[in-house]
Design an enzyme around this catalytic site. Structure first.
Site: not given
Ligand code: IPO
Ligand code: ZN
Length: 424
Positions: A224, A243, A277-278, A305, A382
């Site tokens: 993303h 991220d 995505e967020e 990701d 984030h």
């Molecule tokens: C994320 C993905 C897998 C794990 I295990 C922990 C965290 C990040 C996801 N939630 C995110 O913020 N994607 O944008």
């Molecule tokens: Zn994220």
């Protein structure tokens, strides 16, 4: 008797405790138990809450095996409470626990029902065989850490943020279209197209290398492009280096090498940078639903990701939930064969944790190799601190994911061994 209806445990009507602070429109979302508890603790204004218990299944050949279960909540919540939720989920939970945005209660119920009984795959599973070693081994050394690093730097520093509604988010999307068009220059079998989403300005971007003999079969590699810090607005600083500039950079490097080397897949390859995505997997959900509606044959999807923060001893963590076990095993076998020094382990990441869930939910096969075991991933995501220095100012970890994704693209994209080279 409508079983799916009966399974819904509904809902105490919950009203907000701090109504004054929140005055956004109510939007439909679904989320796991832990995210829901955070939302309640925050006193978010919510309505029409209902929940179902979802078995976490191992799909594919081991269908029927479950990894346990989790409770999914479907509710209408004040839109203004969601950015804070994204933030708190990451601050307080040691796992992902995202949410999915829905157009209506019915659409939300259908989506959750599909997680419980995934739609039967229209497509027979592909042959998961490793039979392109000469080609893959010739291409792997062409992948460059410096390229991945410079893409992460560019994405994380040229825009204040890449949020799905801001100038930065839109400019970043336009920038990717341009960069990817330059990669495709001179190839008539390659297109680069923005994918428009009617409800918000940021576009997803799709680079397509048309397959030579099976062009209707599509292999997707995605990540993303958007970034967030929770309450994100025009001037927020949300670098999103890990991220998910890292995932986009990892897959862009695969595209660069495949394109400059003249590699031609038999199946169609698509590289996708998803928008939004967020904010509930919105970009990938739209694309996967569109592909399903059009009957497109997506043979497999690989999600990247977060690829550049090595928080644990393991190099690659295969996400086990809402992914396909057979394809996950194939990805592991690619790692073992081509990248034997990599260590690989498994983790679950929870409901709606990234865009792989959008493919799974639409009946496609998806896998998600991730940067670290659960809880050991980057603690900076984030926030304004999600910058490349947290990874030592290198893309040494992300390049491993480029290697894995290249092996995946060529082995699944070729669908059989490379033709014997003509005699000199
Ligand atoms: C994320 C993905 C897998 C794990 I295990 C922990 C965290 C990040 C996801 N939630 C995110 O913020 N994607 O944008
Ligand atoms: Zn994220």
């Amino acid at each position: 008797m409508n079983l799916s209806h009966r399974a819904w445990v509904s809902a105490t009507l919950v009203t907000g405790l701090v109504g004054a602070a929140q005055a956004g429109p109510l939007v439909w979302v679904s989320m796991g138990e832990d995210a829901y508890q955070l939302l309640r603790a925050a006193g978010a204004r919510m309505e029409q809450v209902e929940q179902r218990t979802v078995p976490i299944r191992v799909p594919g050949p081991k269908a029927g095996t479950t990894l346990g279960s989790e409770t999914i909540h479907l509710l209408r919540v004040d839109e203004d409470a969601l950015p804070r939720l994204s933030h708190e989920v990451h601050e307080k939970l040691n796992r992902c626990g995202g949410y999915i945005a829905h157009a209506s209660r019915e659409e939300g119920r259908r989506t959750i029902a599909r997680f419980i009984s995934p739609p039967k795959q229209a497509l027979a599973p592909p042959n998961y065989v490793i039979d392109n070693a000469a080609q893959v081994n010739a291409l792997l050394p062409l992948l460059q850490e410096s390229q991945v690093r410079s893409t992460i730097t560019k994405l994380s520093t040229e825009y204040k943020n890449r949020y799905y509604t801001t100038t930065g988010g839109v400019t970043a999307s336009d920038g990717l279209v341009n960069t990817w068009k330059q990669l495709a220059a001179g190839r008539t079998d390659v297109t680069v197209k923005p994918y428009k989403h009617p409800a918000w300005p940021q576009r997803s971007v799709i680079l397509t290398i048309k397959g030579t003999t099976k062009p209707k079969e599509i292999v997707v590699i995605g990540g993303h492009m958007d970034s967030t810090i929770g309450f994100t607005s025009e001037n927020s600083i949300a670098p999103g280096a890990d991220d998910d500039a890292s995932g986009v950079a990892s897959l862009q490097e695969v595209a660069r090498v495949l394109l400059t080397s003249g590699y031609q897949p038999r199946r169609t390859l698509q590289f996708i940078a998803y928008a939004a995505e967020e904010v509930g997997l919105r970009g990938s959900a739209a694309i996967a639903a569109d592909y399903k509606a059009q009957g497109k044959k997506v043979v497999g999807a690989l999600q990247l990701d977060m690829t550049n923060y090595q928080g644990g001893v393991s190099d690659v963590t295969m996400i086990t939930d809402y992914t396909n076990a057979a394809q996950n095993n194939f990805v592991k076998s690619l790692a073992a064969f081509y990248l034997p020094t990599l260590t690989v382990n498994d983790s679950a990441c929870g409901y709606a944790c990234s865009d792989h869930a959008s493919w799974t939910n639409n009946g496609f096969v998806a896998s998600f190799p991730f940067e670290a075991p659960m809880g050991q991933h980057s603690p900076y995501i984030h926030t304004a601190q999600d910058t490349l220095d947290k990874s030592g100012n290198t893309a040494n970890h992300a390049i491993k994911f480029s290697r894995l994704a290249l092996a995946y693209a060529v082995e699944l994209g070729s669908d059989g061994p490379a033709p014997a080279s003509p005699r000199p």
